[in-house]
Design an enzyme around this catalytic site. Structure first.
Site, mmCIF file in Angstrom:
data_model
loop_
_atom_site.group_PDB
_atom_site.id
_atom_site.type_symbol
_atom_site.label_atom_id
_atom_site.label_comp_id
_atom_site.label_asym_id
_atom_site.label_seq_id
_atom_site.Cartn_x
_atom_site.Cartn_y
_atom_site.Cartn_z
ATOM 1 N N MET A 1 9.543 0.194 -4.926
ATOM 2 C CA MET A 1 8.869 1.013 -3.694
ATOM 3 C C MET A 1 9.579 -0.238 -2.405
ATOM 4 O O MET A 1 8.756 -0.143 -1.587
ATOM 5 C CB MET A 1 7.706 0.988 -3.834
ATOM 6 N N LEU B 1 10.731 -6.437 -1.975
ATOM 7 C CA LEU B 1 11.017 -6.877 -3.277
ATOM 8 C C LEU B 1 10.604 -8.456 -3.398
ATOM 9 O O LEU B 1 10.894 -9.244 -2.557
ATOM 10 C CB LEU B 1 12.580 -6.857 -3.493
ATOM 11 N N HIS C 1 11.175 -8.196 -9.110
ATOM 12 C CA HIS C 1 12.352 -6.943 -9.085
ATOM 13 C C HIS C 1 13.626 -7.630 -9.481
ATOM 14 O O HIS C 1 14.332 -6.893 -10.100
ATOM 15 C CB HIS C 1 12.168 -6.521 -7.772
ATOM 16 N N GLN D 1 2.006 8.941 -4.893
ATOM 17 C CA GLN D 1 1.520 8.194 -5.609
ATOM 18 C C GLN D 1 0.053 7.404 -4.848
ATOM 19 O O GLN D 1 -0.430 6.592 -5.853
ATOM 20 C CB GLN D 1 2.363 7.235 -6.782
ATOM 21 N N GLY E 1 8.994 -2.888 -15.083
ATOM 22 C CA GLY E 1 8.285 -3.981 -15.493
ATOM 23 C C GLY E 1 7.093 -3.794 -16.393
ATOM 24 O O GLY E 1 6.312 -2.729 -16.177
ATOM 25 N N LYS F 1 4.381 -5.426 -16.160
ATOM 26 C CA LYS F 1 3.128 -5.686 -15.156
ATOM 27 C C LYS F 1 2.457 -4.343 -15.069
ATOM 28 O O LYS F 1 1.161 -4.270 -14.943
ATOM 29 C CB LYS F 1 3.807 -6.268 -13.901
ATOM 30 N N SER G 1 3.593 -9.394 -7.384
ATOM 31 C CA SER G 1 3.294 -8.227 -7.050
ATOM 32 C C SER G 1 3.525 -8.252 -5.477
ATOM 33 O O SER G 1 3.383 -8.913 -4.721
ATOM 34 C CB SER G 1 1.648 -7.851 -7.404
HETATM 35 O O1 PAF Z 1 6.354 0.396 -9.785
HETATM 36 C C1 PAF Z 1 6.741 1.131 -8.571
HETATM 37 O O2 PAF Z 1 7.125 0.301 -7.861
HETATM 38 C C2 PAF Z 1 6.623 2.300 -8.772
HETATM 39 O O3 PAF Z 1 5.383 3.180 -9.043
HETATM 40 C C3 PAF Z 1 7.804 3.329 -8.973
HETATM 41 C C4 PAF Z 1 8.109 3.148 -10.624
HETATM 42 C C5 PAF Z 1 9.079 2.693 -8.211
HETATM 43 C C6 PAF Z 1 7.564 4.770 -8.474
HETATM 44 O O4 PAF Z 1 7.348 5.041 -7.326
#
Ligand code: PAF
Length: 282
Positions: free
Chosen positions: A26, A29, A33, A57, A149, A151, A187
């Site tokens: 998302m 970064l 990542h 989400q 990840g 995490k 995070s």
């Molecule tokens: O872990 C994340 O950053 C998100 O949940 C993902 C897997 C990119 C889905 O939007």
């Protein structure tokens, strides 16, 4: 490195690629990542990273609108990390019928039962949103391997289960959690913490480590360990959502016969909800 915003252009760019690695993100970064990208490069000749803040989400009162969008800085980091393609679609490219709050026509994925506990209990639509966007991204990118990840341990298991149940031909690669020197799991949401909160945030990892240590020493009083950890965090100013010793494969509460365990935790510091975990053998 190419930066692509549409599904059609991405498909064209991937036409002649035979070994595609995929890292969904998302954005905003951090080094965690970048580690996922490095891992994808070990398995694939072309690495695609998606950057998409997925509205499905996030709950109604969560941080979708304030989630940091840092595309330019992210692309610089990804170029340095050796990514080949960044896929950064707008919301209407991914969900043509999204009206700002919900989908009106589109299908969504029902996540497996292991999604209903832990984070799924406090964030009821979260894993359906994650599974739906990841299924769409998998269909768009058609990767050979995908890196996630540890995490987000519950997310990892939900996606693994989706890959299995829908017979997707994708190898799932799990990456260890990257941590600050303090032990705090990296995070994107750590950026919300004040300096005072950042100083106490490593306590979440510390209580998890303590539980792992105790279990490895032979302590089987799981619910006592969980309760003591939650009480300790609460005394230190956290609002604990859960801290639980589980079977690492099913995420059901651990029993004495389980060998591969995971300690999962989620707790809030002020408005910031942090999650962390350690999986281990005993
Ligand atoms: O872990 C994340 O950053 C998100 O949940 C993902 C897997 C990119 C889905 O939007």
């Amino acid at each position: 490195m190419q930066i692509i915003h549409t599904v059609a252009a991405l498909r064209k760019a991937l036409e002649h690629q035979s070994q595609v690695g995929f890292v969904p993100t998302m954005g905003n970064l951090h080094d965690g990542h970048i580690r996922l990208v490095a891992l994808a490069k070990q398995h694939a000749s072309c690495v695609v990273v998606s950057i998409f803040v997925n509205p499905l989400q996030f709950g109604a009162h969560e941080d979708f609108s304030s989630y940091p969008r840092t595309l330019e800085a992210d692309c610089q980091k990804l170029e340095a990390a050796g990514a080949d393609i960044v896929f950064a679609p707008e919301v209407h490219e991914m969900y043509p019928d999204f009206d700002g709050r919900q989908l009106n026509q589109s299908m969504t994925i029902s996540p497996p039962p292991l999604a209903s506990a832990w984070c799924g209990a406090t964030r009821p639509d979260h894993f359906s949103g994650v599974a739906t966007v990841v299924m769409k991204l998998f269909n768009i990118v058609q990767p050979n391997i995908a890196v996630f990840g540890k995490k987000d341990y519950q997310q990892l298991l939900v996606i693994k289960e989706m890959v299995k149940q829908f017979n997707l031909s994708i190898e799932m690669v799990a990456a260890e959690t990257m941590r600050e020197d303090s032990g705090l799991a990296m995070s994107s949401r750590n950026g919300y913490l004040s300096p005072e909160q950042k100083a106490i945030a490593p306590q979440l990892h510390q209580v998890i480590r303590h539980i792992v240590h105790q279990v490895r020493q032979g302590d089987h009083h799981f619910s006592v360990l969980e309760r003591c950890a939650a009480e300790q965090l609460t005394r230190q100013g956290w609002v604990v959502d859960y801290i639980s010793i589980c079977s690492a494969d099913s995420l059901t509460p651990a029993t004495e016969v389980d060998k591969h365990l995971v300690v999962l935790a989620a707790a809030k510091l002020g408005k910031t909800r942090l999650i962390d975990n350690i999986d281990f053998m005993r």
